[in-house]
Design a protein around this motif. Structure first.
Motif, PDB file in Angstrom:
ATOM      1  N   LEU A 191       0.828  -1.214   0.000  1.00 23.79           N
ATOM      2  CA  LEU A 191       0.000   0.000   0.000  1.00 23.79           C
ATOM      3  C   LEU A 191       0.861   1.263   0.000  1.00 23.79           C
ATOM      4  O   LEU A 191       0.559   2.250  -0.673  1.00 23.79           O
ATOM      5  N   TRP A 192       1.983   1.233   0.756  1.00 23.68           N
ATOM      6  CA  TRP A 192       2.879   2.399   0.787  1.00 23.68           C
ATOM      7  C   TRP A 192       3.524   2.665  -0.575  1.00 23.68           C
ATOM      8  O   TRP A 192       3.665   3.798  -1.000  1.00 23.68           O
ATOM      9  N   GLU A 193       3.930   1.564  -1.255  1.00 29.17           N
ATOM     10  CA  GLU A 193       4.543   1.684  -2.581  1.00 29.17           C
ATOM     11  C   GLU A 193       3.552   2.277  -3.579  1.00 29.17           C
ATOM     12  O   GLU A 193       3.894   3.112  -4.418  1.00 29.17           O
ATOM     13  N   LYS A 194       2.287   1.828  -3.482  1.00 26.96           N
ATOM     14  CA  LYS A 194       1.228   2.315  -4.377  1.00 26.96           C
ATOM     15  C   LYS A 194       1.015   3.833  -4.151  1.00 26.96           C
ATOM     16  O   LYS A 194       0.867   4.607  -5.097  1.00 26.96           O
ATOM     17  N   GLN A 195       1.024   4.220  -2.859  1.00 30.22           N
ATOM     18  CA  GLN A 195       0.853   5.638  -2.519  1.00 30.22           C
ATOM     19  C   GLN A 195       2.028   6.463  -3.052  1.00 30.22           C
ATOM     20  O   GLN A 195       1.861   7.553  -3.596  1.00 30.22           O
ATOM     21  N   LYS A 196       3.246   5.899  -2.917  1.00 34.95           N
ATOM     22  CA  LYS A 196       4.464   6.579  -3.368  1.00 34.95           C
ATOM     23  C   LYS A 196       4.430   6.842  -4.876  1.00 34.95           C
ATOM     24  O   LYS A 196       4.798   7.930  -5.345  1.00 34.95           O
ATOM     25  N   GLU A 197       3.952   5.826  -5.643  1.00 36.68           N
ATOM     26  CA  GLU A 197       3.835   5.970  -7.099  1.00 36.68           C
ATOM     27  C   GLU A 197       2.844   7.084  -7.449  1.00 36.68           C
ATOM     28  O   GLU A 197       3.064   7.874  -8.359  1.00 36.68           O
TER      29      GLU A 197
END
Length: 608
Positions: free
Chosen positions: A575-581
């Motif tokens: 979820l954090w990676e998705k938010q970062k993108e």
């Protein structure tokens, strides 16, 4: 006295005295003029007359004179009636242009010095303006009724500075009327009468003008030779335009129409001119059929400080344009050019004679026309020598050419004269050196007071030098300056980048040595004023491609893992990676909205 029935033909040049009152700001010029007008019966002393000749609201509020004013008086000395023409001039350095052109119409000047403050910087400057025009100068020590007055010390200062004999100095109090008869007697006896002849062809100097909403342009003229009557056809030498005399007269102190004005007299003229630009100061007025050799004229006023004036509400632009047009009708020394800014919208780039001139102009816009305006940080006019030897003049950072095309940058310099008590020498010298000043002179005016002369870049005093000078000297230091040409300097254009995009309005022209600290200061201010976005905002100060300061506004973050209760850490990481993108994508396409408060904080320009 019934001036309307007075035959002005009786006032031949030998019975006329044209004089000016010159002094440092707030030394009592306007009060002295009030008393002179009262004693000669020009205005009634039954009502309280304060700053009678200061017509503008800004003049009365600040206690300063901005626009030169004239008044005629009839005074009887030893049984003979004399026509005295008084010109009340501004005292601030920014308006020395008004002073110099007013002195052209005079044969003498009253040099007023405050008995509590002594000679100040503008006293010296105004003395030399009058001295260089060979005027008879009468020194007057004013405010001798004040408990803190020290006239004996001031007399010594006048002897040291200007070589005035103490016996020639008149001690007076404009407030109480003490010494006023002595001053009037000295005007008649010590100021020479104008040289001129009524028999010769009309030749008159146009030395001031202003715009009246109903009658068009009203001009002030000093008649050298001949006479001018109602209905005459006249011509201006510089423009070559013909006009019919619709009204002439004296200012007593309000306008009093007469049929004819004669050689040696100073009066007003209405001839149906539509714009102040038609009535060029320094022009020669003569009869249309009888040309004369024109006066040499004046140098046009040169603007020293430039700033953008923008309406806070962009819908007010048309009202601002109308207000500026009306103000420029009365102030030919202003230069106006329409401009636009991505941040502040449509506005005007204005050229002023100095910082007080700019401040007064802004205050008049707000008071007389009810407008709310923003003035950008003041800048000066730079000379840039290009690699092809072409010289261009630039007053805005956005107009700076590419660095590769620049061979040399020159900045305007001034010679600043500072008069101050000796106990403040250390802080004031440190201030001048901090502003890249070079000391040219250091001398004692008296046991307690010092004259400092520094060569300074105009750009360094355009921000808040005067405020710092006053605060460091507890208000006792006075400043006067004159132009000292251009000098080569290591100047650079510093851009402010928001997420990689330059913001023109925030660009500055700075000295190489000050660029780093100024860049840090601006970046920090912006970080505090720009609201947080959904993505990170990078604030950078750059010189060309070199970044010299960097701040960042942290993004707002939604807690995307709030719905995860327990489970493997990889679920949260996903979820954090998705938010970062998403943030990365938003950063590429998102625009940073800079609020007006951020611009106002920067434009206050209080970094030093």
């Amino acid at each position: 006295m019934d001036i309307k029935n007075l035959d002005l033909k009786n006032f031949t040049p030998d019975r006329v005295r044209n004089f000016s009152v010159i002094a440092h700001i707030d030394h009592g010029k306007s009060t002295l003029c009030d008393r002179l007008l009262e004693v000669t019966g020009t205005i009634s002393n039954r009502v309280k007359n304060e700053q009678f000749l200061d017509q503008l609201q800004v003049e009365r509020e600040r206690g300063i004179t901005v626009k030169a004013q004239t008044a005629s008086m009839i005074y009887t000395h030893k049984g003979v009636q004399y026509l005295l023409n008084l010109i009340d001039t501004p005292g601030h350095v920014d308006f020395s242009y008004e002073v110099s052109r007013s002195l052209y119409a005079c044969q003498g000047a009253l040099l007023l010095v405050d008995a509590t403050q002594g000679a100040q910087a503008q006293t010296v400057a105004n003395f030399y303006l009058a001295f260089n025009q060979d005027l008879a100068i009468i020194p007057i020590i004013n405010k001798i009724d004040v408990a803190s007055a020290h006239p004996d010390i001031v007399e010594k200062e006048l002897k040291t500075l200007f070589d005035f004999d103490p016996q020639d100095t008149i001690r007076a109090s404009a407030k109480t009327g003490l010494g006023i008869p002595d001053i009037l007697g000295a005007i008649v006896e010590r100021i020479p009468s104008p040289i001129g002849s009524v028999e010769e062809n009309l030749k008159a100097l146009l030395f001031d003008s202003w715009y009246d909403e109903y009658q068009g342009v009203i001009v002030l003229i000093a008649i050298k030779n001949g006479s001018i009557s109602l209905g005459d056809e006249i011509m201006l030498s510089q423009t070559g335009k013909r006009y019919e005399v619709l009204e002439i007269g004296l200012r007593f102190p309000d306008r009093v129409p007469t049929k004819t004005l004669y050689a040696g007299q100073v009066g007003y003229l209405i001839a149906g001119m539509k714009s102040v630009r038609e009535a060029r100061v320094g022009d020669t007025v003569h009869h249309a059929t009888r040309p004369v050799t024109p006066f040499p004229g004046f140098k046009p006023a040169q603007q020293m400080v430039f700033a953008g004036i923008y309406p806070i509400d962009s819908a007010e632009f048309d009202n601002l344009r109308d207000a500026i047009e009306k103000l420029t009708l009365n102030d030919a020394s202003l230069s106006i050019e329409k401009t636009s800014s991505a941040a502040l919208g449509m506005g005007f780039q204005c050229g002023f004679l100095g910082l007080l001139h700019m401040d007064v102009f802004k205050q008049r816009l707000e008071q007389e026309y009810g407008l709310e305006v923003i003035a950008t940080a003041p800048s000066v006019l730079y000379e840039i020598v290009l690699t092809n030897d072409e010289i261009i003049k630039v007053d805005k950072p956005s107009e700076f050419p590419d660095t590769a095309r620049i061979r040399e940058i020159r900045e305007p310099m001034i010679d600043a004269t500072i008069i101050l008590p000796k106990e403040y020498i250390g802080p004031i010298m440190s201030l001048c050196q901090e502003r890249r000043g070079v000391q040219k002179q250091f001398s004692y005016l008296s046991e307690d007071r010092v004259i400092l002369v520094y060569k300074l870049p105009l750009n360094e005093i355009a921000s808040n030098f005067y405020d710092r000078l006053k605060s460091l000297s507890s208000g006792y230091a006075s400043l006067d300056y004159e132009r000292a040409g251009y000098e080569s300097a290591k100047l650079v254009k510093m851009d402010i980048l928001l997420s990689g995009k330059a913001v023109d309005t925030l660009s500055h022209i700075v000295h190489e040595d000050n660029a780093y600290s100024l860049g840090r200061s601006l970046a920090e201010k912006l970080r505090k004023t720009i609201p947080r976005q959904l993505f990170e905002v990078i604030i950078q100060a750059a010189i060309g491609s070199k970044i010299i300061a960097r701040e960042s506004v942290k993004p707002l973050r939604k807690d995307v893992t709030a719905k995860c209760y327990g489970g493997d850490i990889t679920r949260k990481r996903k979820l954090w990676e998705k938010q970062k993108e998403g943030k990365k994508r938003m950063k590429q396409v998102g625009n940073v909205e800079v609020p007006q408060e951020a611009f106002l904080a920067i434009l206050k320009n209080d970094e030093s």
